[in-house]
Write an enzyme that holds these catalytic residues in place. Structure first.
Site, mmCIF file in Angstrom:
data_model
loop_
_atom_site.group_PDB
_atom_site.id
_atom_site.type_symbol
_atom_site.label_atom_id
_atom_site.label_comp_id
_atom_site.label_asym_id
_atom_site.label_seq_id
_atom_site.Cartn_x
_atom_site.Cartn_y
_atom_site.Cartn_z
ATOM 1 N N LYS A 1 -10.052 -22.093 9.211
ATOM 2 C CA LYS A 1 -9.108 -23.208 9.070
ATOM 3 C C LYS A 1 -9.847 -24.553 9.055
ATOM 4 C CE LYS A 1 -5.244 -20.648 11.007
ATOM 5 N NZ LYS A 1 -4.657 -20.192 12.272
ATOM 6 N N VAL B 1 -3.071 -23.518 7.240
ATOM 7 C CA VAL B 1 -3.477 -24.241 8.456
ATOM 8 C C VAL B 1 -2.225 -24.827 9.096
ATOM 9 C CG1 VAL B 1 -4.976 -26.053 9.385
ATOM 10 C CG2 VAL B 1 -5.607 -24.916 7.268
ATOM 11 N N ARG C 1 0.836 -1.203 0.000
ATOM 12 C CA ARG C 1 0.000 0.000 0.000
ATOM 13 C C ARG C 1 0.864 1.243 0.000
ATOM 14 N NH1 ARG C 1 -2.929 -1.996 4.342
ATOM 15 N NH2 ARG C 1 -4.641 -3.267 3.622
#
Ligand code: HSE
Length: 418
Positions: free
Chosen positions: A214, A141, A56
């Protein structure tokens, strides 16, 4: 049981070796995880070089990241002709559009973005399959534990009927430290943020949303179906009292942030939330930022554990994915279909003020709801009762009645079987 979502990695045994030249990586995002990827690359821990990073703010100094072209323009990222794009922006948009575009243009993608995979993994994998483009999400995960890819290449072991585990490192870290009694939950949370474990919005760690994403990724990956994270029973740490942690210890266990999903007799049940874990359970010793998963598979019970969050373990997993992706192995998938999820019957840990409700002993009061108490413990004017398994409907009805009868909040946490 339904078939695993990913049944094989295309021609896994004839993959090309990783390119002889350093793998050109473009980064989408240079937050804590992106900066750790850049740092590991800069320090020579991977056979890679960084070309471009989408950020950004192109004026901000990025210590330890090494030389990298910073841009706000995604087309400039694609034009830098990366071998692999690493997406660590987080959230759904613009990550979804950028990843989709990269895959459509045949550029391999590695992501750690569980929100994206939980909501759009199937769609993105479809594009990857159609364009024969590598697409990997190992770090989404159990961030520092390489295990998703292992199952992708081993479809028989991936026939999973039940997964129970701890999949959010921040909440496990917070509960472990608060249980040890040295800090409050708020102080532990501040440390988790400083160490780079927490989400950009740390509420997602403590309210169970990160764990729900997850669990949806796991369900999809292991062929238990496409779940909507919003439909899962998701409870957070908000209503826990420090005395709950102490009482759990007195009862021979601890409270841990548990995620569970099970597929039996054609039905899928799941829950996410702080739960009583008995001292002898495999998850009992999983503390701090560690994550763990216990899987019931056609090959028997498997257990994985390791760092569940943190910039460096996550970046290392991402870079291993980058090497795999650069070898050109495209994923192949089999559809699992969408699944309705029910709340399971489990034992519960019930906290009530006092020992009586409406002039009646609490055990008898609960008996009227078909809830049977296994063990009880009293501390500081409150009692905690471990029950035998019963449905959520029964426990919710009993909790509402107890709250009305005692004019105090009763709390029910799920408990794991010994
Ligand atoms: N905030 C996440 C956690 C990061 O604590 O588990 C890893 O996904």
């Amino acid at each position: 049981m339904s078939a695993p979502a990913i049944v094989a990695v295309r021609d896994a045994f004839s993959r090309a070796p990783a390119p002889a030249h350093p793998i050109a990586i473009a980064l989408l995002g240079l937050g804590q995880i992106g900066a750790a990827v850049a740092r590991l690359v800069h320090e020579g821990h991977a056979p890679a070089r960084l070309t471009t990073a989408l950020v950004r703010d192109v004026t901000r100094t990025r210590p330890h990241c090494g030389p990298v072209d910073l841009t706000r323009d995604i087309e400039r990222v694609f034009a830098s002709r990366p071998d692999v794009i690493v997406e660590v922006l987080g959230g759904v948009e613009p990550a979804r559009t950028f990843v989709r575009t990269a895959l459509e243009r045949g550029i391999p993608v590695v992501t750690a973005n569980k929100t994206l995979i939980a909501r759009h993994g199937e769609e993105l994998l479809d594009v990857a399959v159609r364009t024969l483009t590598p697409f990997r999400y190992e770090a989404s995960v159990l961030a520092g534990v390489p295990f998703l890819g292992t199952f992708a290449a081993r479809p028989l072991a991936a026939r999973v009927s039940k997964l129970v585990g701890i999949v959010n490192g921040t909440s496990n870290y917070v509960l472990s430290r608060a249980t040890a009694g040295r800090v409050t939950i708020d102080e532990a949370m501040a440390d988790a943020q400083r160490l780079g474990f927490a989400e950009p919005d740390p509420a997602d760690d403590v309210n169970g949303i990160d764990a729900a994403h997850k669990l949806a990724v796991l369900a999809w990956h292991f062929g238990l179906g496409s779940l909507s994270p919003g439909e899962l029973e998701t409870r957070g740490l908000e209503r826990l009292h420090p005395l709950d942690l102490a009482a759990a210890g007195d009862l021979g266990g601890s409270i841990k942030p548990v995620a569970s999903i099970e597929h039996t007799s054609g039905r899928t049940s799941a829950f996410i939330g702080p739960a009583f874990v008995p001292g002898g359970h495999r998850l009992a010793g999983v503390t701090g930022v560690e994550n763990a998963l216990l899987l019931d598979t056609s090959s028997g019970r498997l257990f994985f554990s390791g760092p569940g969050a943190g910039p460096i373990p996550t970046a290392a997993t991402i870079l291993d994915d980058v090497v795999e992706a650069s070898r050109g192995a495209a994923p192949v998938r089999r559809r699992g279909g969408s699944t309705a999820v029910i709340a399971p019957s489990t034992p519960w840990l019930l906290r009530v003020a006092g020992t009586q409700a409406g002039g009646e002993d609490i055990a008898s009061f609960l008996g009227a709801y078909g809830i049977w108490v296994r063990r009880a413990h009293t501390r500081d004017g409150r009692t905690w009762r471990l029950t035998y398994a019963c449905s959520r409907e029964r426990i919710d009805a009993a909790v509402a009645a107890l709250t009305a009868a005692t004019a105090c909040d009763a709390l029910a946490l799920r408990a794991l079987e010994d």
